[in-house]
Scaffold this active site. Structure first.
Site, PDB file in Angstrom:
ATOM      1  CB  SER A  34      -0.867   0.064   1.261  1.00  0.00           C
ATOM      2  OG  SER A  34      -1.832  -0.928   1.243  1.00  0.00           O
ATOM      3  CG  HIS A  65      -2.668  -2.062  -3.433  1.00  0.00           C
ATOM      4  ND1 HIS A  65      -1.691  -3.005  -3.289  1.00  0.00           N
ATOM      5  CD2 HIS A  65      -2.989  -1.669  -2.189  1.00  0.00           C
ATOM      6  CE1 HIS A  65      -1.429  -3.182  -2.009  1.00  0.00           C
ATOM      7  NE2 HIS A  65      -2.206  -2.383  -1.318  1.00  0.00           N
ATOM      8  CG  HIS A  87      -4.779  -7.132   0.418  1.00  0.00           C
ATOM      9  ND1 HIS A  87      -4.778  -6.207  -0.594  1.00  0.00           N
ATOM     10  CD2 HIS A  87      -3.789  -6.787   1.265  1.00  0.00           C
ATOM     11  CE1 HIS A  87      -3.806  -5.339  -0.373  1.00  0.00           C
ATOM     12  NE2 HIS A  87      -3.195  -5.656   0.751  1.00  0.00           N
ATOM     13  CE1 TYR A  89      -8.778  -5.748   1.388  1.00  0.00           C
ATOM     14  CE2 TYR A  89      -7.023  -6.389   2.889  1.00  0.00           C
ATOM     15  CZ  TYR A  89      -7.533  -5.532   1.924  1.00  0.00           C
ATOM     16  OH  TYR A  89      -6.777  -4.484   1.493  1.00  0.00           O
ATOM     17  CD  GLU A  90      -8.048  -6.881  -3.061  1.00  0.00           C
ATOM     18  OE1 GLU A  90      -8.348  -6.549  -4.210  1.00  0.00           O
ATOM     19  OE2 GLU A  90      -6.862  -6.957  -2.667  1.00  0.00           O
ATOM     20  CB  ALA A 117       0.926  -0.101   4.750  1.00  0.00           C
ATOM     21  CG  MET A 215      -5.358  -6.315   7.100  1.00  0.00           C
ATOM     22  SD  MET A 215      -6.691  -5.268   6.519  1.00  0.00           S
ATOM     23  CE  MET A 215      -6.930  -4.186   7.948  1.00  0.00           C
ATOM     24  CB  SER A 216      -0.536  -8.087   2.850  1.00  0.00           C
ATOM     25  OG  SER A 216       0.508  -7.317   3.404  1.00  0.00           O
ATOM     26  CG  ASN A 239      -1.954   2.673  11.299  1.00  0.00           C
ATOM     27  OD1 ASN A 239      -1.668   2.199  10.192  1.00  0.00           O
ATOM     28  ND2 ASN A 239      -2.535   1.958  12.244  1.00  0.00           N
ATOM     29  CG  HIS A 251      -6.758   2.770   2.886  1.00  0.00           C
ATOM     30  ND1 HIS A 251      -5.767   1.840   3.156  1.00  0.00           N
ATOM     31  CD2 HIS A 251      -6.681   2.997   1.555  1.00  0.00           C
ATOM     32  CE1 HIS A 251      -5.144   1.520   2.033  1.00  0.00           C
ATOM     33  NE2 HIS A 251      -5.681   2.214   1.047  1.00  0.00           N
TER      34      HIS A 251
HETATM   35  N1  HPA Z   1      -3.948  -2.846  11.088  1.00  0.00           N
HETATM   36  C1  HPA Z   1      -3.958  -3.739  10.070  1.00  0.00           C
HETATM   37  N2  HPA Z   1      -3.424  -3.468   8.882  1.00  0.00           N
HETATM   38  C2  HPA Z   1      -2.849  -2.276   8.699  1.00  0.00           C
HETATM   39  C3  HPA Z   1      -2.819  -1.303   9.712  1.00  0.00           C
HETATM   40  C4  HPA Z   1      -3.400  -1.609  10.970  1.00  0.00           C
HETATM   41  O1  HPA Z   1      -3.404  -0.801  11.925  1.00  0.00           O
HETATM   42  N3  HPA Z   1      -2.172  -0.219   9.186  1.00  0.00           N
HETATM   43  C5  HPA Z   1      -1.839  -0.544   7.910  1.00  0.00           C
HETATM   44  N4  HPA Z   1      -2.241  -1.778   7.600  1.00  0.00           N
END
Ligand code: HPA
Length: 279
Positions: A34, A65, A87, A89-90, A117, A215-216, A239, A251
């Site tokens: 990302s 992406h 991903h 989740y898609e 990310a 998530m990847s 973050n 996001h």
């Molecule tokens: N959680 C899960 N996936 C992420 C996060 C998060 O805080 N930040 C960027 N991808």
């Protein structure tokens, strides 16, 4: 495309289609997460193949992406980059989530760097920190090797004790020192998403020993280790995770921080590719 094709048949079809589009034989592979996709545009003589034009690679739908398989050089090192990934989740089947990295392996890369990310679980960290992944915890409740084992790719029960290659990690550390870019180290917890975690889940991850959450990456790393490809992974902490920082997660914040660290990450990637690509 047939429902009945095996993973290996699909791989062969994709590799054949890709080889027909480029004469570059890559030595190093990079997955760009990302907000990090712009690196591919810095490759010398970059050639881009949209995923939509490659059999079996679905175009990503997440903002931030792009979807291109990119070939080019960093110094003299031939490189293949996934500019964007899909991903779990898609809603894609997991074989499709790892198809791109398996293609890289079949194209003959000697190692792969997976970037992502991620949220920071450690309260002493800050958005914008960069982290070398030392290990992962798979909390996706899914696995790319479920089903009959593809003996042509690897063994039924692949070892994961050194999933993140020590020598490749040392090269990241050396480049970060040379470039004066501080690097953290830690364990990446892979969750399915797509909602961000709850503060209680993040407290759980801290107890479990994770420093970052995303998530990847986990399915891709497992698929590459199955094929015995040495792997390194780098997280941009975009973050502080839920309940660690203040405020809601968004996001657009993830993208903005990844973009703000883009130049630094690109220096790190370039330096690492030159080292990792030495014959
Ligand atoms: N959680 C899960 N996936 C992420 C996060 C998060 O805080 N930040 C960027 N991808």
């Amino acid at each position: 495309m047939s429902e009945h094709q095996s993973v290996v048949e699909r791989l062969e079809e994709t590799v054949k289609a890709v080889r027909a589009r480029t004469s570059i034989t890559p030595r190093v592979g990079v997955v760009l997460g990302s907000g990090l996709g712009a690196f591919a545009d810095t490759l010398r003589g970059v050639e881009k193949i949209p995923y939509a034009e490659i059999p079996h690679i679905p175009p990503p739908k997440v903002i931030g992406h792009a979807g291109n398989l990119c070939f080019g050089h960093v110094d003299d090192v031939p490189v293949v980059c996934m500019q964007g990934r899909v991903h779990l989740y898609e809603g894609h089947p997991i074989w499709q989530v790892v198809h791109g990295v398996r293609v890289m392996a079949r194209l003959g890369v000697s190692c792969v760097l997976v970037t992502n990310a991620a949220g920071g679980v450690d309260p002493t960290w800050a958005a914008g920190d960069l982290m070398v992944v030392t290990d992962h915890i798979n909390l996706m409740y899914h696995h790319p090797l479920i089903g009959p084992n593809e003996e042509a790719l690897g063994t039924r029960f692949p070892d994961m004790s050194n999933a993140y290659d020590k020598a490749l990690r040392a090269k990241l550390a050396a480049v970060s020192e040379h470039e004066k870019l501080p690097l953290r180290e830690g364990v990446y917890a892979g969750l399915l998403g797509p909602s961000y975690e709850t503060p209680a889940e993040i407290r759980m991850l801290r107890v479990l020993g994770a420093q970052a959450v995303g998530m990847s990456t986990v399915p891709e790393v497992i698929a590459l280790r199955h094929m015995r490809v040495p792997v390194a992974a780098l997280s941009c902490i975009t973050n502080l995770a839920a309940g660690v920082g203040s405020g809601e997660l968004d996001h657009s914040e993830v993208e903005a921080i990844a973009k703000a660290r883009r130049e630094d990450l690109q220096r790190l990637l370039r330096g690492w590719i030159v080292e990792a690509g030495k014959p």
